[in-house]
Structure formats: C-alpha cells, structure tokens
Design a protein around this motif. Structure first.
Motif, PDB file in Angstrom:
ATOM      1  N   ALA A   1      22.420  35.137  37.552  1.00 28.41           N
ATOM      2  CA  ALA A   1      21.907  34.464  36.361  1.00 28.41           C
ATOM      3  C   ALA A   1      22.248  32.973  36.362  1.00 28.41           C
ATOM      4  CB  ALA A   1      22.506  35.123  35.119  1.00 28.41           C
TER       5      ALA A   1
ATOM      6  N   GLY B   1      32.485  42.672  40.883  1.00 30.15           N
ATOM      7  CA  GLY B   1      32.955  41.825  39.789  1.00 30.15           C
ATOM      8  C   GLY B   1      31.917  41.517  38.727  1.00 30.15           C
TER       9      GLY B   1
ATOM     10  N   VAL C   1      28.346  42.611  32.346  1.00 25.69           N
ATOM     11  CA  VAL C   1      27.219  43.311  31.695  1.00 25.69           C
ATOM     12  C   VAL C   1      27.635  44.763  31.483  1.00 25.69           C
ATOM     13  CG1 VAL C   1      25.453  41.861  32.810  1.00 25.69           C
ATOM     14  CG2 VAL C   1      26.089  44.034  33.855  1.00 25.69           C
TER      15      VAL C   1
HETATM   16  C1  LIG Z   1      32.946  37.294  38.779  1.00 26.67           C
HETATM   17  S1  LIG Z   1      31.439  36.626  39.383  1.00 26.67           S
HETATM   18  C2  LIG Z   1      31.233  37.638  40.832  1.00 26.67           C
HETATM   19  C3  LIG Z   1      30.429  36.956  41.894  1.00 26.67           C
HETATM   20  C4  LIG Z   1      30.383  37.685  43.227  1.00 26.67           C
HETATM   21  N1  LIG Z   1      29.801  39.003  43.084  1.00 26.67           N
HETATM   22  C5  LIG Z   1      31.777  37.775  43.837  1.00 26.67           C
HETATM   23  O1  LIG Z   1      32.315  38.893  43.957  1.00 26.67           O
HETATM   24  O2  LIG Z   1      32.328  36.726  44.185  1.00 26.67           O
HETATM   25  C6  LIG Z   1      30.233  37.322  38.267  1.00 26.67           C
HETATM   26  C7  LIG Z   1      28.814  36.861  38.596  1.00 26.67           C
HETATM   27  O3  LIG Z   1      27.906  37.716  37.885  1.00 26.67           O
HETATM   28  C8  LIG Z   1      26.846  36.911  37.418  1.00 26.67           C
HETATM   29  N2  LIG Z   1      26.206  37.599  36.294  1.00 26.67           N
HETATM   30  C9  LIG Z   1      26.783  37.983  35.140  1.00 26.67           C
HETATM   31  N3  LIG Z   1      25.876  38.575  34.327  1.00 26.67           N
HETATM   32  C10 LIG Z   1      24.697  38.562  35.011  1.00 26.67           C
HETATM   33  C11 LIG Z   1      23.379  39.030  34.714  1.00 26.67           C
HETATM   34  N4  LIG Z   1      23.077  39.607  33.538  1.00 26.67           N
HETATM   35  N5  LIG Z   1      22.403  38.883  35.645  1.00 26.67           N
HETATM   36  C12 LIG Z   1      22.682  38.291  36.829  1.00 26.67           C
HETATM   37  N6  LIG Z   1      23.912  37.812  37.167  1.00 26.67           N
HETATM   38  C13 LIG Z   1      24.906  37.951  36.274  1.00 26.67           C
HETATM   39  C14 LIG Z   1      27.521  35.617  37.031  1.00 26.67           C
HETATM   40  O4  LIG Z   1      26.611  34.548  36.908  1.00 26.67           O
HETATM   41  C15 LIG Z   1      28.533  35.441  38.170  1.00 26.67           C
HETATM   42  O5  LIG Z   1      28.000  34.716  39.236  1.00 26.67           O
END
Ligand SMILES: C[S@@+](CC[C@H](N)C(=O)[O-])C[C@H]1O[C@@H](n2cnc3c(N)ncnc32)[C@H](O)[C@@H]1O
Length: 238
Positions: A81, A127, A133
């Motif tokens: 997002a 994560g 969500v």
């Molecule tokens: C803690 S980070 C984890 C990033 C990656 N998966 C990692 O392990 O390094 C959470 C990620 O989820 C994304 N995110 C949260 N809600 C989202 C949504 N509804 N749709 C798409 N991405 C989302 C955030 O923008 C962020 O980049």
C-alpha cells in the motif's frame, strides 16, 4: 479499480518516506538479525516444496527484504500500500542475488486489489496479516481465489501472547475465563481477545484456513517486534 480500505490508507501514511528509508537501512543489518535470517531460511524451505518454476506474490512486500531468499521463481509480484516502501523495493537488499527473472512492484491494497484467479503458486506475507490488517474469512477467501490448485500460503500472524501486546487486567481476566466458555459467548470473547483479527493464535489460524487449506506447519517465532504464528498451508480445494 477498487477504493483502498482504511487499513491501506493507514499503512500508506505510517510507512512514509522517512520510515521507508529507515526500514530499508535496517535491511542492511540483515545478517545481524536472527529473526530476519530465520524468515529467509523459512522462505527458502517453502520454495523448495515446489517443483520449479513458480509464480509468487509477496503480500505487503515493503522494501522487498526477502526477495533474494526465494528460489525457483519465474515471476514475483510485490504488492504494498505504501508508495514509499515500494520505491525502496526498487533497490532491495541483496538485489544481485534475486533469482526471479521478473519482479513487478504493485501499489495496492491487499484487501481490495484484484488479481486474476489461480495466478500464483505461492503467496507469502511477513509482518502484515493479523498485524496491519485483520486476518479474517474474507481475506482467506481472496487467497483461495489467487492460488493455483495445490498452491501454498505462507505467512506470519501476531500471536495474542506476544510481549508486544499489553497484558491489561481485562485481557488477563478474559484469557482466564475463555476456557470455561462455550458457544456464542466464547466466540465473542475470543474475538475481543484477538482484537477483531489483529492477532491470531493457533486455534484461530486453523479455524480460518479450514476446509480450504491443509495446514502443513504451524509454529511460533519471535521477530524483533512480536511473537508470531508462522504457518504454511496448502490449498486443497478448487
Ligand atoms: C512491517 S512491514 C513488512 C514488510 C515486509 N513484508 C517485511 O517483512 O519486511 C508491513 C508492510 O505491510 C504493508 N501493508 C499494510 N497494510 C497493507 C494493505 N492493506 N495492503 C497492502 N500493503 C499493506 C505496509 O505498507 C508495509 O510495507
């Protein structure tokens, strides 16, 4: 195109340019982080469960921290997002070790974005679910649709016993009485303890995945921030 959910709007404003830059800088300390190494090893093992090549979706890919850890990949899609996180994912950690010949970065909300049916062999998410969500039935239905028959869903979910969750008096009382509860009262109390899907324990993970997935592994793992459920599940029906 569908409108973004409030969860995606929240993520896009939380993961702004400054945060994305810090997150990407932290990726460079990867080798010093035991949890990051464990997640990378786990993803490598998940990929090895398939005959290559595979089509993969990283749900909430952030800076693409784990892209390099995937093997046997034909196409990789990173959905997030946050435009700022995706900007960083254009130059991810260990970029020279990424095996996927095609990587597409897509800005979108995982709760509303549309992919064609049966597009992916593997959808993974680290994560994000039961953290940023809610992890719930509608989300599982979306995953079922995106996966090919026999495809896998590999993910983390924040466990309600995580030290990151305040152990308020209400929570301790709720946890104490829930085993004695039955039916609707128990379901309602558990929903509250799981913060409407922002946490998930082993019971909830199994409940949500049944009957469309067979759980292949479900363990606990500590990241730098939380205690998580770590699950690999295989799609078993249409
Ligand atoms: C803690 S980070 C984890 C990033 C990656 N998966 C990692 O392990 O390094 C959470 C990620 O989820 C994304 N995110 C949260 N809600 C989202 C949504 N509804 N749709 C798409 N991405 C989302 C955030 O923008 C962020 O980049």
């Amino acid at each position: 195109m569908s409108a973004d959910s409030p969860w995606a709007e929240r993520a896009a404003s939380l993961y702004d340019h400054a945060y994305a830059k810090r997150y990407r800088a932290h990726d460079e300390q990867f080798q010093a982080s035991a949890p990051c190494r464990e997640f990378a090893d786990w993803l490598g093992r998940v990929c090895a469960m398939f005959p290559p090549p595979i089509d993969v979706l990283d749900l909430g890919c952030g800076t693409g921290r784990y892209f390099w850890a995937l093997t046997g990949v034909r196409s990789l899609v990173g959905l997030d997002a946050s435009a700022a996180m995706l900007e960083e994912a254009r130059r991810p950690y260990n970029a020279d070790r990424i095996g996927a010949p095609s990587v597409s970065l897509v800005q979108g909300d995982l709760l509303t974005h549309r992919f064609e049916a049966a597009r992916f062999d593997l959808v993974y998410s680290v994560g994000v679910l039961a953290e940023h969500v809610p992890f719930d039935e509608p989300l599982v239905a979306r995953l079922v649709q995106w996966l090919k028959p026999g495809g896998r869903f590999a993910f983390t979910a924040v466990h309600p016993a995580s030290p990151s969750i305040p152990r308020t008096l209400g929570r301790r009382i709720g946890e104490g009485i829930v085993p004695a509860m039955r039916g609707r009262v128990r379901r309602g109390l558990r929903r509250r303890l799981l913060a409407g899907g922002l946490y998930a324990d082993e019971e909830r993970v199994r409940e949500l995945l049944r009957p469309r997935f067979a759980v292949e592994s479900l363990e606990r793992i500590e990241s730098e921030a939380h205690l998580h459920c770590l699950c690999v599940a295989r799609k078993v029906s249409g």
